[in-house]
Design an enzyme around this catalytic site. Structure first.
Site, PDB file in Angstrom:
ATOM      1  N   ASP A   1       3.300  -2.658   8.286  1.00 22.21           N
ATOM      2  CA  ASP A   1       2.294  -2.632   7.221  1.00 22.21           C
ATOM      3  C   ASP A   1       1.303  -1.498   7.482  1.00 22.21           C
ATOM      4  OD1 ASP A   1       0.811  -3.366   5.000  1.00 22.21           O
ATOM      5  OD2 ASP A   1       0.481  -5.436   5.637  1.00 22.21           O
ATOM      6  N   GLY A   2       0.582  -1.115   6.461  1.00 21.49           N
ATOM      7  CA  GLY A   2      -0.471  -0.118   6.588  1.00 21.49           C
ATOM      8  C   GLY A   2      -1.796  -0.774   6.951  1.00 21.49           C
ATOM      9  N   ALA A   3      -2.856   0.020   6.975  1.00 21.61           N
ATOM     10  CA  ALA A   3      -4.200  -0.514   7.250  1.00 21.61           C
ATOM     11  C   ALA A   3      -5.231   0.443   6.666  1.00 21.61           C
ATOM     12  CB  ALA A   3      -4.412  -0.673   8.748  1.00 21.61           C
ATOM     13  N   ASP A   4      -6.420  -0.093   6.444  1.00 23.75           N
ATOM     14  CA  ASP A   4      -7.521   0.751   5.965  1.00 23.75           C
ATOM     15  C   ASP A   4      -8.310   1.345   7.121  1.00 23.75           C
ATOM     16  OD1 ASP A   4      -7.158   0.232   3.086  1.00 23.75           O
ATOM     17  OD2 ASP A   4      -7.522  -1.829   3.714  1.00 23.75           O
TER      18      ASP A   4
ATOM     19  N   GLU B   1      -0.541 -10.600   3.374  1.00 24.48           N
ATOM     20  CA  GLU B   1      -0.272  -9.731   4.532  1.00 24.48           C
ATOM     21  C   GLU B   1      -0.559 -10.466   5.840  1.00 24.48           C
ATOM     22  OE1 GLU B   1      -1.140  -5.292   2.700  1.00 24.48           O
ATOM     23  OE2 GLU B   1      -2.828  -6.472   3.400  1.00 24.48           O
TER      24      GLU B   1
ATOM     25  N   THR C   1       1.233   3.654   2.197  1.00 18.12           N
ATOM     26  CA  THR C   1       1.954   3.955   3.435  1.00 18.12           C
ATOM     27  C   THR C   1       3.144   3.007   3.591  1.00 18.12           C
ATOM     28  OG1 THR C   1      -0.239   4.444   4.322  1.00 18.12           O
ATOM     29  CG2 THR C   1       1.592   4.543   5.859  1.00 18.12           C
TER      30      THR C   1
ATOM     31  N   GLY D   1       0.832  -1.201   0.000  1.00 24.34           N
ATOM     32  CA  GLY D   1       0.000   0.000   0.000  1.00 24.34           C
ATOM     33  C   GLY D   1       0.863   1.245   0.000  1.00 24.34           C
TER      34      GLY D   1
END
Ligand code: 5RP
Length: 234
Positions: A83-86, A105, A31, A29
């Site tokens: 990691d990123g996240a929504d 992921e 980020t 992603g």
């Protein structure tokens, strides 16, 4: 600070968790890509890390920028995944999969001793679910699986559109060759119950609820960086 700068600041703060010699899960992603760029600068300066990417997209960027990569089979036990996240709630439950990489992921995060999530402040929510929940499904029996998801959700009092993700009129295909259903539940008050219900459906490969996986969330906002830690961790 604009959204891009917030992502960069969160990524920079995550670098503080990276130590020389670590085996790192590397997220997917926009980020996570800021993290890869900053990590690559450190690698160029002599930081020794071995990375396992969570998607082909991340792998391409790492190769381009010179971050050493290995497969999860070569490095099956990782020290840290960034990691990123929504969406992120205050218990550090996550919705992930907006970029379509949720299965890898989750496998990579599960193989890691720690997971640090990086995000701008817009991702922090009181209750998960405003962001449509990505559900990775096997292409075989897609309609039957969608109906089963609808029924399982209804039993938990959840409704809303469940849409097959598409790009350019074609069903989106994940790195694993699966499709994604995006479920617009609006609110998911009991993420644990929904997770269990979705896992019980044979055509569901994985879903984007990450529960008790992240230990730390680094949230960047106009007021600076905030680090949230999950109760019972660190
Ligand atoms: C990809 C993901 C991403 O981490 C999530 O979609 C956040 O992406 P971005 O940092 O671009 O907002 O789960 O599958």
């Amino acid at each position: 600070m604009d959204a891009r700068q917030m992502k960069i600041e969160a990524a920079r703060a995550a670098l503080e968790h990276v130590e020389h010699g670590m085996h790192l899960g590397i997220g997917t992603g926009s980020t996570a890509e800021e993290f890869v760029r900053l990590l690559a600068e450190k690698v160029a300066d002599g930081l020794a890390v071995k990375g396992v990417p969570t998607s082909e997209r991340t792998a391409r960027l790492c190769v381009e920028l010179g971050v050493p990569l290995f497969s999860l089979d070569e490095l099956p036990e990782l020290d840290l995944t960034v990691d990123g996240a929504d969406e992120i709630d205050h218990e550090l439950r996550l919705i992930k999969g907006g970029g379509g990489a949720l299965l890898r992921e989750k496998i990579v995060a599960a193989a890691s001793t720690r997971m640090v999530v990086i995000a701008d402040r817009t991702k922090l929510v009181d209750v998960l679910g405003a962001f449509p929940l990505p559900i990775e499904v096997n292409p075989f029996g897609l309609t039957a699986t969608r109906i089963a998801v609808e029924k399982a959700a209804a039993r938990l009092g959840l409704g809303g559109d469940i849409a097959l993700r598409a790009t350019d009129g074609e069903a989106f295909e994940t790195d694993g060759g699966h499709h994604i259903l995006d479920a617009s539940f609006g609110r998911i008050p009991d993420a644990e119950a929904l997770s269990a219900a979705l896992h019980a459906i044979p055509g569901v490969v994985e879903h984007g609820l990450f529960i008790t996986m992240a230990q730390v969330a680094i949230i960047a906002g106009n007021g600076g960086i905030e680090e949230l830690r999950r109760q019972g961790n660190e």
